[in-house]
Scaffold this motif. Sequence first.
Motif, mmCIF file in Angstrom:
data_model
loop_
_atom_site.group_PDB
_atom_site.id
_atom_site.type_symbol
_atom_site.label_atom_id
_atom_site.label_comp_id
_atom_site.label_asym_id
_atom_site.label_seq_id
_atom_site.Cartn_x
_atom_site.Cartn_y
_atom_site.Cartn_z
ATOM 1 N N THR A 69 5.261 6.947 3.155
ATOM 2 C CA THR A 69 5.491 5.589 3.645
ATOM 3 C C THR A 69 4.854 4.568 2.712
ATOM 4 N N HIS A 70 5.341 3.344 2.821
ATOM 5 C CA HIS A 70 4.747 2.197 2.127
ATOM 6 C C HIS A 70 4.518 1.108 3.174
ATOM 7 N N HIS A 71 3.333 0.493 3.133
ATOM 8 C CA HIS A 71 3.018 -0.591 4.058
ATOM 9 C C HIS A 71 3.002 -1.885 3.269
ATOM 10 N N ALA A 124 2.392 -6.016 3.340
ATOM 11 C CA ALA A 124 1.764 -7.113 4.078
ATOM 12 C C ALA A 124 1.947 -8.404 3.302
ATOM 13 N N ASP A 139 0.874 -1.168 0.000
ATOM 14 C CA ASP A 139 0.000 0.000 0.000
ATOM 15 C C ASP A 139 0.912 1.218 0.000
ATOM 16 N N THR A 140 0.972 1.925 -1.137
ATOM 17 C CA THR A 140 1.916 3.021 -1.289
ATOM 18 C C THR A 140 1.278 4.355 -0.926
ATOM 19 N N HIS A 141 2.065 5.188 -0.268
ATOM 20 C CA HIS A 141 1.668 6.537 0.114
ATOM 21 C C HIS A 141 2.834 7.479 -0.183
ATOM 22 N N ASP A 154 3.639 -8.097 8.453
ATOM 23 C CA ASP A 154 3.409 -6.783 7.850
ATOM 24 C C ASP A 154 4.341 -5.773 8.493
ATOM 25 N N ARG A 155 4.641 -4.740 7.730
ATOM 26 C CA ARG A 155 5.571 -3.723 8.204
ATOM 27 C C ARG A 155 5.430 -2.471 7.358
ATOM 28 N N GLN A 156 5.745 -1.340 7.964
ATOM 29 C CA GLN A 156 5.717 -0.054 7.252
ATOM 30 C C GLN A 156 7.141 0.422 7.015
#
Length: 71
Positions: free
Chosen positions: A30-32, A34, A25-27, A45-47
Amino acid sequence: MNVMTKSPPSTTPGLPPGTLVAGIDTHKDTHHVAIIDHIGRAVLDRQFMATPDGYRRIVDFLNIGFCGLRL
């Protein structure tokens, strides 16, 4: 009133047991990341920061997550 229950459908139909799937999940900052198993259960999972170092850490995380796990 009768209530019937049944098992929920697999979130990833058709995947063989033991299969792992990663999603990112890109922002902006940050990117998360999973990793889930073949029926949608969270495994890891990790950010990470959206920086060159963060991208390297994502690759390392995925290598460890997929290569280091035994289901």
